[in-house]
Design a protein around this motif. Structure first.
Motif, PDB file in Angstrom:
ATOM      1  N   ALA A 401       0.827  -1.147   0.060  1.00 47.70           N
ATOM      2  CA  ALA A 401      -0.104  -0.050  -0.042  1.00 47.70           C
ATOM      3  C   ALA A 401       0.887   1.402   0.112  1.00 47.70           C
ATOM      4  O   ALA A 401       0.649   2.159  -0.422  1.00 47.70           O
ATOM      5  N   ALA A 402       1.881   1.116   0.703  1.00 47.76           N
ATOM      6  CA  ALA A 402       2.853   2.279   0.800  1.00 47.76           C
ATOM      7  C   ALA A 402       4.207   2.145   1.260  1.00 47.76           C
ATOM      8  O   ALA A 402       4.426   1.002   2.011  1.00 47.76           O
ATOM      9  N   ASN A 403       5.282   2.958   1.178  1.00 50.56           N
ATOM     10  CA  ASN A 403       6.537   2.625   1.765  1.00 50.56           C
ATOM     11  C   ASN A 403       6.826   4.009   2.666  1.00 50.56           C
ATOM     12  O   ASN A 403       6.533   5.085   2.126  1.00 50.56           O
ATOM     13  N   ILE A 404       7.428   3.851   3.831  1.00 48.75           N
ATOM     14  CA  ILE A 404       7.924   4.943   4.453  1.00 48.75           C
ATOM     15  C   ILE A 404       9.428   4.657   4.780  1.00 48.75           C
ATOM     16  O   ILE A 404       9.489   3.403   5.608  1.00 48.75           O
ATOM     17  N   ASN A 405      10.084   5.380   4.160  1.00 43.59           N
ATOM     18  CA  ASN A 405      11.636   5.120   4.433  1.00 43.59           C
ATOM     19  C   ASN A 405      12.180   6.001   5.312  1.00 43.59           C
ATOM     20  O   ASN A 405      12.022   7.302   5.443  1.00 43.59           O
ATOM     21  N   MET A 406      13.262   5.708   5.996  1.00 44.29           N
ATOM     22  CA  MET A 406      13.976   6.339   7.075  1.00 44.29           C
ATOM     23  C   MET A 406      15.372   6.361   6.611  1.00 44.29           C
ATOM     24  O   MET A 406      16.125   5.128   6.880  1.00 44.29           O
ATOM     25  N   ASP A 407      16.055   7.487   6.282  1.00 43.49           N
ATOM     26  CA  ASP A 407      17.583   7.497   6.105  1.00 43.49           C
ATOM     27  C   ASP A 407      17.853   8.810   6.807  1.00 43.49           C
ATOM     28  O   ASP A 407      17.902   9.839   6.178  1.00 43.49           O
ATOM     29  N   GLY A 408      18.727   8.563   7.947  1.00 45.45           N
ATOM     30  CA  GLY A 408      19.093   9.640   8.613  1.00 45.45           C
ATOM     31  C   GLY A 408      18.117  10.450   9.406  1.00 45.45           C
ATOM     32  O   GLY A 408      17.630  11.355   9.030  1.00 45.45           O
ATOM     33  N   VAL A 409      17.590   9.719  10.630  1.00 46.36           N
ATOM     34  CA  VAL A 409      16.669  10.403  11.521  1.00 46.36           C
ATOM     35  C   VAL A 409      17.235  11.680  12.182  1.00 46.36           C
ATOM     36  O   VAL A 409      18.525  11.625  12.095  1.00 46.36           O
ATOM     37  N   SER A 410      16.345  12.385  12.700  1.00 51.32           N
ATOM     38  CA  SER A 410      17.003  13.627  13.315  1.00 51.32           C
ATOM     39  C   SER A 410      17.723  13.591  14.458  1.00 51.32           C
ATOM     40  O   SER A 410      17.379  12.626  15.426  1.00 51.32           O
ATOM     41  N   LEU A 411      18.826  13.915  14.613  1.00 51.00           N
ATOM     42  CA  LEU A 411      19.995  13.703  15.564  1.00 51.00           C
ATOM     43  C   LEU A 411      20.542  14.982  16.170  1.00 51.00           C
ATOM     44  O   LEU A 411      21.707  14.877  17.098  1.00 51.00           O
ATOM     45  N   PHE A 412      20.496  15.929  15.651  1.00 52.88           N
ATOM     46  CA  PHE A 412      21.343  17.423  15.694  1.00 52.88           C
ATOM     47  C   PHE A 412      20.686  18.423  16.663  1.00 52.88           C
ATOM     48  O   PHE A 412      21.335  19.306  17.261  1.00 52.88           O
ATOM     49  N   TYR A 413      19.199  18.541  16.718  1.00 49.01           N
ATOM     50  CA  TYR A 413      18.477  19.469  17.250  1.00 49.01           C
ATOM     51  C   TYR A 413      17.178  19.015  17.297  1.00 49.01           C
ATOM     52  O   TYR A 413      16.631  18.425  16.370  1.00 49.01           O
ATOM     53  N   ASP A 414      16.386  19.633  18.463  1.00 47.91           N
ATOM     54  CA  ASP A 414      14.906  19.526  18.303  1.00 47.91           C
ATOM     55  C   ASP A 414      14.401  20.475  17.315  1.00 47.91           C
ATOM     56  O   ASP A 414      14.837  21.427  17.125  1.00 47.91           O
ATOM     57  N   PHE A 415      13.254  20.201  16.788  1.00 43.37           N
ATOM     58  CA  PHE A 415      12.670  20.789  15.662  1.00 43.37           C
ATOM     59  C   PHE A 415      11.095  21.012  15.617  1.00 43.37           C
ATOM     60  O   PHE A 415      10.438  20.388  16.607  1.00 43.37           O
ATOM     61  N   ARG A 416      11.042  22.276  14.970  1.00 42.80           N
ATOM     62  CA  ARG A 416       9.673  22.663  15.167  1.00 42.80           C
ATOM     63  C   ARG A 416       8.870  22.346  13.558  1.00 42.80           C
ATOM     64  O   ARG A 416       7.601  22.564  13.422  1.00 42.80           O
ATOM     65  N   ASP A 417       9.464  21.733  12.679  1.00 43.91           N
ATOM     66  CA  ASP A 417       8.827  21.583  11.313  1.00 43.91           C
ATOM     67  C   ASP A 417       9.366  20.238  10.754  1.00 43.91           C
ATOM     68  O   ASP A 417      10.501  19.824  11.119  1.00 43.91           O
ATOM     69  N   ILE A 418       8.779  19.587   9.903  1.00 33.95           N
ATOM     70  CA  ILE A 418       9.189  18.465   9.188  1.00 33.95           C
ATOM     71  C   ILE A 418       9.216  18.834   7.682  1.00 33.95           C
ATOM     72  O   ILE A 418       8.445  19.613   7.075  1.00 33.95           O
ATOM     73  N   VAL A 419      10.041  17.820   6.868  1.00 34.34           N
ATOM     74  CA  VAL A 419       9.790  17.829   5.444  1.00 34.34           C
ATOM     75  C   VAL A 419       9.592  16.362   5.040  1.00 34.34           C
ATOM     76  O   VAL A 419      10.039  15.504   5.665  1.00 34.34           O
ATOM     77  N   ALA A 420       8.497  16.415   4.071  1.00 33.93           N
ATOM     78  CA  ALA A 420       7.981  14.918   3.820  1.00 33.93           C
ATOM     79  C   ALA A 420       8.153  14.865   2.172  1.00 33.93           C
ATOM     80  O   ALA A 420       7.376  15.188   1.462  1.00 33.93           O
ATOM     81  N   LEU A 421       9.249  14.368   1.820  1.00 31.89           N
ATOM     82  CA  LEU A 421       9.749  14.207   0.611  1.00 31.89           C
ATOM     83  C   LEU A 421       8.875  13.265  -0.320  1.00 31.89           C
ATOM     84  O   LEU A 421       8.872  12.117   0.061  1.00 31.89           O
ATOM     85  N   GLY A 422       7.855  13.544  -1.234  1.00 32.43           N
ATOM     86  CA  GLY A 422       7.380  12.815  -2.238  1.00 32.43           C
ATOM     87  C   GLY A 422       5.748  12.817  -1.689  1.00 32.43           C
ATOM     88  O   GLY A 422       4.919  12.319  -2.574  1.00 32.43           O
ATOM     89  N   ALA A 423       5.535  13.540  -0.455  1.00 35.95           N
ATOM     90  CA  ALA A 423       4.131  13.360   0.046  1.00 35.95           C
ATOM     91  C   ALA A 423       3.062  13.991  -0.877  1.00 35.95           C
ATOM     92  O   ALA A 423       1.991  13.640  -1.089  1.00 35.95           O
ATOM     93  N   GLU A 424       3.624  15.279  -1.517  1.00 37.88           N
ATOM     94  CA  GLU A 424       2.865  16.022  -2.376  1.00 37.88           C
ATOM     95  C   GLU A 424       2.090  15.307  -3.799  1.00 37.88           C
ATOM     96  O   GLU A 424       1.161  15.769  -4.360  1.00 37.88           O
ATOM     97  N   HIS A 425       2.650  14.087  -3.877  1.00 40.13           N
ATOM     98  CA  HIS A 425       2.306  13.416  -5.143  1.00 40.13           C
ATOM     99  C   HIS A 425       1.327  12.399  -4.932  1.00 40.13           C
ATOM    100  O   HIS A 425       0.730  11.830  -5.647  1.00 40.13           O
ATOM    101  N   SER A 426       1.023  12.173  -3.474  1.00 41.72           N
ATOM    102  CA  SER A 426      -0.249  11.143  -3.015  1.00 41.72           C
ATOM    103  C   SER A 426      -0.994  11.350  -2.119  1.00 41.72           C
ATOM    104  O   SER A 426      -0.737  12.472  -1.483  1.00 41.72           O
ATOM    105  N   THR A 427      -2.039  10.559  -1.742  1.00 41.95           N
ATOM    106  CA  THR A 427      -2.763  10.837  -0.604  1.00 41.95           C
ATOM    107  C   THR A 427      -1.972  10.536   0.906  1.00 41.95           C
ATOM    108  O   THR A 427      -2.632  10.840   1.791  1.00 41.95           O
ATOM    109  N   LEU A 428      -0.786  10.286   0.502  1.00 41.01           N
ATOM    110  CA  LEU A 428      -0.108  10.002   1.904  1.00 41.01           C
ATOM    111  C   LEU A 428       0.241  11.632   2.563  1.00 41.01           C
ATOM    112  O   LEU A 428       0.130  11.438   3.785  1.00 41.01           O
ATOM    113  N   ASP A 429      -0.026  12.621   1.984  1.00 39.97           N
ATOM    114  CA  ASP A 429      -0.064  13.905   2.439  1.00 39.97           C
ATOM    115  C   ASP A 429      -0.962  14.151   3.501  1.00 39.97           C
ATOM    116  O   ASP A 429      -0.620  15.010   4.392  1.00 39.97           O
ATOM    117  N   ARG A 430      -2.200  13.463   3.378  1.00 41.07           N
ATOM    118  CA  ARG A 430      -3.060  13.505   4.620  1.00 41.07           C
ATOM    119  C   ARG A 430      -2.706  13.019   5.794  1.00 41.07           C
ATOM    120  O   ARG A 430      -3.006  13.866   6.714  1.00 41.07           O
TER     121      ARG A 430
END
Length: 549
Positions: A401-430
């Motif tokens: 149904a879908a793939n969720i890939n993890m390559d280098g999870v956040s390690l250097f600072y706490d964050f207030r935003d995320i970037v979801a590469l490829g999300a805009e192409h499918s309903t995964l964005d929801r």
């Protein structure tokens, strides 16, 4: 990442998140709380240890990592999802080691020859099927080497490339959306496009924005590693384009000999591309490419396991979590060290994969859809393990149904935003926006499309087989206002990326890693619980290119 950045999802930008969907299936807090910073750290400590010697594909160190992952999957009670009832999916690889002392790139013009200098002027990495590859032919400039009919863009317009060596720069038109630009920057897609236009050789020039961000000296360092291809049952290598007889990468600072006598310069050609006004033209003379390499064969497994779903209707559909367990192995010494530990890249993603698998395995009830956990090999060699899995899936590809890939999870600072590469192409964005809203995070766009991040990690292997996929990471907005996320990222890139210094002694924020891992878990949970499986957005480029693959 394959010849690219490990923490590639650390990007800047601003985008307000959408309102919460009314059918939200955000996971229970007790499931998210099963992800621990200590768990992530302990897995990373082992995977990035000197004992594993950098986890190079096909090495003893990688096999130690694979057995570690297998043992944890088995201890969790997950079902084997490899070959013949095992957790391992074995893959054969052809390793290609260049023989630069025998390589050559010569420009012939007006009864004279100009020999370019290996490493200073050009690089070659070996041919996929011939240890001694040669081609000599006239040259033509074709800009990016990209054809996008639906946008009426064609770098080959007005030029005859039949029987020629095409000369192009890396990348794709800046007028394309970020992920589209990444797809059309794919070297294999470009090679196939060149072959479709009758070309028999390729020269790529390292120039433009990417050359400013990644200096030629760093590219040379990357090329010191051998290249690899996975082999099918007939010993055919993956992504082999037989019409292209030889290729080379040329340093943009020394590319002038290619344009001499053509009436044009590289600067002029680049300015035309930057203005989105491509032009193609014949270059004067011929180029002679001689690319020599030595072949050997290796074997290295993916590690795969399944947590069956709870719903009789949906349990035969799979949400696939992936992370690459390999890194660069042992390489050239830097600061006296030769083991490329790959702590952030990608012991962190592998640790997140194990933590998510454990959290689901220990919780109840299970999600409706089945969860498939795959630690892949060969990412650093060109997304090879994931590409092999996508072509030889251990469950039917149409049931992924879908793939969720993890390559280098956040390690250097706490964050207030995320970037979801490829999300805009499918309903995964929801699901991604729903999770972000629940966690009080913003969703930011990819502000660095020239880096073509989306095609540089394992989610792209699934996209090419028609599976909606995403890679989620932190943006540059820091919780601590005194920290500059962009500067931290760029400093890490220049001092630690693909070096032995990417180890466990560098400053690491495991609370941020936990938060990033929880985000990926939550998105996967929502997809597994949703009434409808993800699909490409109507009219989307990815749907047109890859659906029903």
């Amino acid at each position: 990442m394959r010849h690219a950045f490990s923490v590639l999802t650390v990007l800047i930008g601003i985008a307000l998140f959408a309102s919460e969907p009314t059918d939200s299936s955000y996971p229970p807090q007790q499931l998210l709380d099963r992800i621990t910073a200590q768990g992530i750290r302990s897995h990373m400590e082992y995977l990035a240890d000197d004992l594993l010697e950098g986890r190079g594909t096909g090495t003893r160190g990688y096999l130690l990592a694979a057995n570690y992952i297998r043992a944890h999957f088995e201890q969790m009670g997950l079902k084997p999802a490899g070959d013949s009832g095992s957790y391992f999916q074995k893959i054969r690889f052809r390793e290609v080691k260049p023989a630069p002392e025998r390589d050559s790139l010569v420009i012939k013009r007006n009864n004279a020859e100009e020999k370019l200098v290996f490493e200073k002027d050009y690089l070659m990495s070996g041919h996929a099927t011939h240890e001694d590859a040669k081609v000599e032919a006239p040259m033509v400039w074709v800009g990016y080497g990209v054809t996008v009919p639906e946008l009426h863009y064609d770098d080959y317009a007005g030029i005859d490339a039949r029987g020629k060596i095409i000369v192009a720069v890396r990348g794709a038109p800046s007028s394309l959306p970020s992920s589209d630009r990444a797809v059309y920057s794919d070297g294999i897609r470009k090679a196939r496009n060149a072959a479709a236009h009758g070309a028999i050789g390729r020269i790529t020039i390292w120039a433009g924005e990417i050359a400013k961000q990644v200096p030629w000296e760093q590219v040379v360092h990357f090329y010191h590693s051998p290249s690899m291809y996975w082999l099918d049952e007939k010993d055919n290598p993956n992504d082999y384009v037989p019409e292209i007889l030889a290729t080379a990468l040329v340093n943009g600072q020394f590319a002038e000999p290619l344009f001499r006598g053509s009436g044009h310069t590289l600067d002029e050609a680049m300015a035309s591309l930057n203005a989105n006004k491509p032009m193609s033209f014949a270059l004067s003379g011929t180029a002679s490419l001689h690319d020599v390499a030595r072949f050997s064969e290796k074997e290295s497994p993916n590690v795969a396991a399944i947590l069956p779903g709870s719903d009789s209707q949906f349990k035969n559909e799979y949400v696939v979590f992936t992370a690459h367990a390999d890194h660069m192995g042992i390489g050239e010494p830097i600061k006296g060290q030769t083991i490329y530990h790959g702590a952030a890249d990608n012991a962190s993603g592998t640790a997140a994969l194990l933590e998510i698998a454990r959290a689901f395995a220990e919780s109840g009830p299970r999600p409706k859809r089945s969860l498939l956990f795959v630690a892949v090999t060969g990412e650093e060699m060109g997304l090879l393990g994931s590409d092999y899995f996508a072509h030889h899936p251990t469950v039917p590809i149409e049931q992924i149904a879908a793939n969720i890939n993890m390559d280098g999870v956040s390690l250097f600072y706490d964050f207030r935003d995320i970037v979801a590469l490829g999300a805009e192409h499918s309903t995964l964005d929801r699901q991604i926006r729903d999770v972000a809203q629940h966690m009080g995070l913003e969703v930011s766009p990819d502000p660095m499309p020239e880096q073509v991040f989306f095609i540089r990690s394992d989610q792209y292997s699934f996209v090419k087989r028609g599976v909606p996929a995403v890679m989620i990471g932190e943006g540059f907005k820091t919780v601590d206002p005194t920290l500059d996320g962009k500067k931290i990222f760029l400093d890490w890139m220049s001092t630690h990326y693909h070096t032995p210094q990417d180890d466990m002694t560098q400053p690491l924020n495991f609370d941020a890693a936990r938060k990033c891992t929880q985000i990926n878990l939550a998105v996967g949970y929502e997809v597994a619980e949703a009434a409808d499986r993800p699909h490409w957005n109507s009219g989307d480029t990815f749907g047109k290119l890859f659906a029903n693959k």
